[in-house]
Scaffold this active site. Sequence first.
Site, PDB file in Angstrom:
ATOM      1  CB  THR A  14      33.270 -12.935 -27.156  1.00 21.01           C
ATOM      2  OG1 THR A  14      32.948 -14.230 -26.647  1.00 21.01           O
ATOM      3  CG2 THR A  14      33.769 -12.065 -26.019  1.00 21.01           C
ATOM      4  CB  CYS A  15      32.278 -15.182 -31.763  1.00 19.64           C
ATOM      5  SG  CYS A  15      33.984 -15.582 -31.451  1.00 19.64           S
ATOM      6  CG  ASN A  16      33.773 -18.786 -28.260  1.00 20.99           C
ATOM      7  OD1 ASN A  16      33.234 -19.299 -29.245  1.00 20.99           O
ATOM      8  ND2 ASN A  16      35.070 -18.787 -28.077  1.00 20.99           N
ATOM      9  NE  ARG A  17      33.260 -16.317 -22.968  1.00 19.86           N
ATOM     10  CZ  ARG A  17      33.198 -17.495 -22.356  1.00 19.86           C
ATOM     11  NH1 ARG A  17      32.359 -17.698 -21.373  1.00 19.86           N
ATOM     12  NH2 ARG A  17      34.002 -18.471 -22.714  1.00 19.86           N
ATOM     13  N   GLY A  35      50.263 -19.435 -54.485  1.00 22.51           N
ATOM     14  CA  GLY A  35      48.926 -20.009 -54.404  1.00 22.51           C
ATOM     15  C   GLY A  35      48.135 -19.328 -53.304  1.00 22.51           C
ATOM     16  N   GLY A  95      45.011 -19.961 -50.081  1.00 15.02           N
ATOM     17  CA  GLY A  95      44.321 -20.925 -49.224  1.00 15.02           C
ATOM     18  C   GLY A  95      44.077 -20.255 -47.894  1.00 15.02           C
TER      19      GLY A  95
END
Lengths: 270, 428
Positions: free
Chosen positions: B57-60, B198, B200
């Site tokens: 995963t993006c963490n491990r 708007g 963001g």
Amino acid sequence: MNTPIGFGTAALYALSLVFYVAYLYANKPRIGRIATACLAGGILLNFFNMVERARLVQSVPYQDLYGSMSLFAWLLGLTYLGLEVFHRQRSVGPFVLPFILVLFLVAEMGPSMPSSPPPARGSLFALHVTLNILAYSAFAISFVLSVIFLIQNHVLRERRPGATFWRYPSLETLERMSRSSVLVGIIALGIGIIFGFVWVHRIRGQIWEADAKEIASLAIWAIYCSYWWLSQTTAWRGARASYLSVLNFLVVIFSYTIVNVYLSNYHRYF
Amino acid sequence: MMSQKKSRRELVLVGLSHRTAPIELREQVAFDRARTEQLSRGLLANQIVAEIVVLSTCNRSELYAVQSEACPSDTSALESNFAAIHRITPDSLNGHLYRHRNGEVARHLYRVVASLDSQFLGEAEIQGQVRDAYLRALSLGMTGPVLNRLFQAALEVGKRVRAETGISTRPVSVAFAGVKLGERIFGDLKGHCALVVGAGAVAEQVVQHLRERGVSRLLVSSRTREHAEKLSQRFGGEIVPWELLSSLLAAPDVIVCSAASSERVVSRAMLEQAMKSRGNRPVFLIDLAIPRNIEPSASELYNVYLYNTDDLNGIVEENRRARAMEVPAVEGIIAQHIGKFEAWQAAAELAATWAGLSQEEKVKLIEARAEQIHPVSLEHRRRWIHQTSALLEAERDVDRSDASGRPGRMRSSMRALRILFGYGEERS
């Protein structure tokens, strides 16, 4: 607690309350199911308890105030259970169960002595009483839902949600549930009142006796109809309608207690 | 002829995560589908491992493996393959890798799936990521009895943790908290209308959540037309001209403001007018802009619920604390499952040991054991011998693939082992 059945009923209601509160905080589905099961068991035992009471007093179980409170507790439990199943919402349970428990306990504390039988007989009369108490139960539930609505609304406006905030139904759901239970109440009370008039006409030959209870019941019917209507209008929708529902229920309590005991000529117990 | 009597197949884990490695390294060792398959096939073909699941995963990036019998018991072969597939030197992993064995592997995976090892406690995504990693390995036939057991138990842990504790009930991102609050007002957001003013990053997240929850109509308004067009394209909304904003305020039930503007975009008077035209049906406003887009006193209006960035941050902070308090309960569930897994593993090892014995050795063992048994009755003893020889019969045609692939066989041989050694009786 005069009988084992009475004791069992009270114990089941109390257990159910404990589990409903635990469910609110722990949010485990299993605890919720246990709470519902206890409630269902309590309702069943409450029914047998009423049958036993009826046998004891040799009359309908709502012959006295205490009997009618037992019936009130039973119908309240039944109405709430219906609501819970219909809306799949258990988080209201912790607020309804105390009412059921207190009603039942007070009913059990009172004496259940055989009283001289007034002409309170017949299925028409039974329907009159049952429907009116059913209406009171529905109004009690609407009261509870409105109180939760007001609490949730307050929390939302103060912008400080706590632990249990996330577990209650949404404002719209609470409003819808409250309105649907008031509708049940209006219909039940309406039919109940008509049966009452028919019954009184049958035994006394006239319909309107200007009894305090009759006036109070018609007033309750009218104020709940106005809640039903106002809660959809621009000015009242939301918190104001919920305040109205709370106030209306105070009138119901007034009618059930003060009017019954002191003001009415022949509506003594329901 | 079985020469190797002791067939200990160790469950090992080699990996790194956001706790041990910087993002640059994690990027380098991330696995895509092709690499996962290439590495797994290589390791299996070279008999370095007998079972493998790659979790990335993006963490491990982690390898869960059961080492094959032929392989040395350290994890160096696994590590060098791990480095090689990503074309980096094994040295660059130094100090970043963690290695676990057996029960510790279970503890690690259970903690991962329970989100205790995630950047955000209670996040839900990891459950799906673990499931996908496992199912992919399963479909490629790269798992066996140990990893099947481990991952199925892990998914069960993840499910229990989310159902039985409050670790994931309260929202901990600003955008999600906003949407959840909206649900406290409207219930189901399906069929409701939302307006975004708007653009963001957080506002877009809110819109994404709203869309996922089935908001039926999305209005987009921005001072710069490109912004509005970009948003409306991405989420399928209708563009509302900036000048017409005030006349359209009556339609939406949820309004998200995130416009860069030095003056107020929505005044109290505008909202008052809007509430009148919408019959006081409640409206939920999220003001993410600084300076604020919505006049703060608008929150006093009847049935108007107004939240600004600080309000939402406060709620998120509070919810984070509440989630942290659930950790002990989560650890409790994990501990239960580790105990279960270790017991299973010990039993499986015993079964493997048994399978590794030769026929004569088994007979010898049974006879030796039969000697020790006090002959309660002839019948008792006969029954016992009958049972154990049934076991031997069954064992004879259990080859390795059978033992690993069919739980039924495994169970029958486990039962026989229990009879023979009295193993696991206290536990069952």
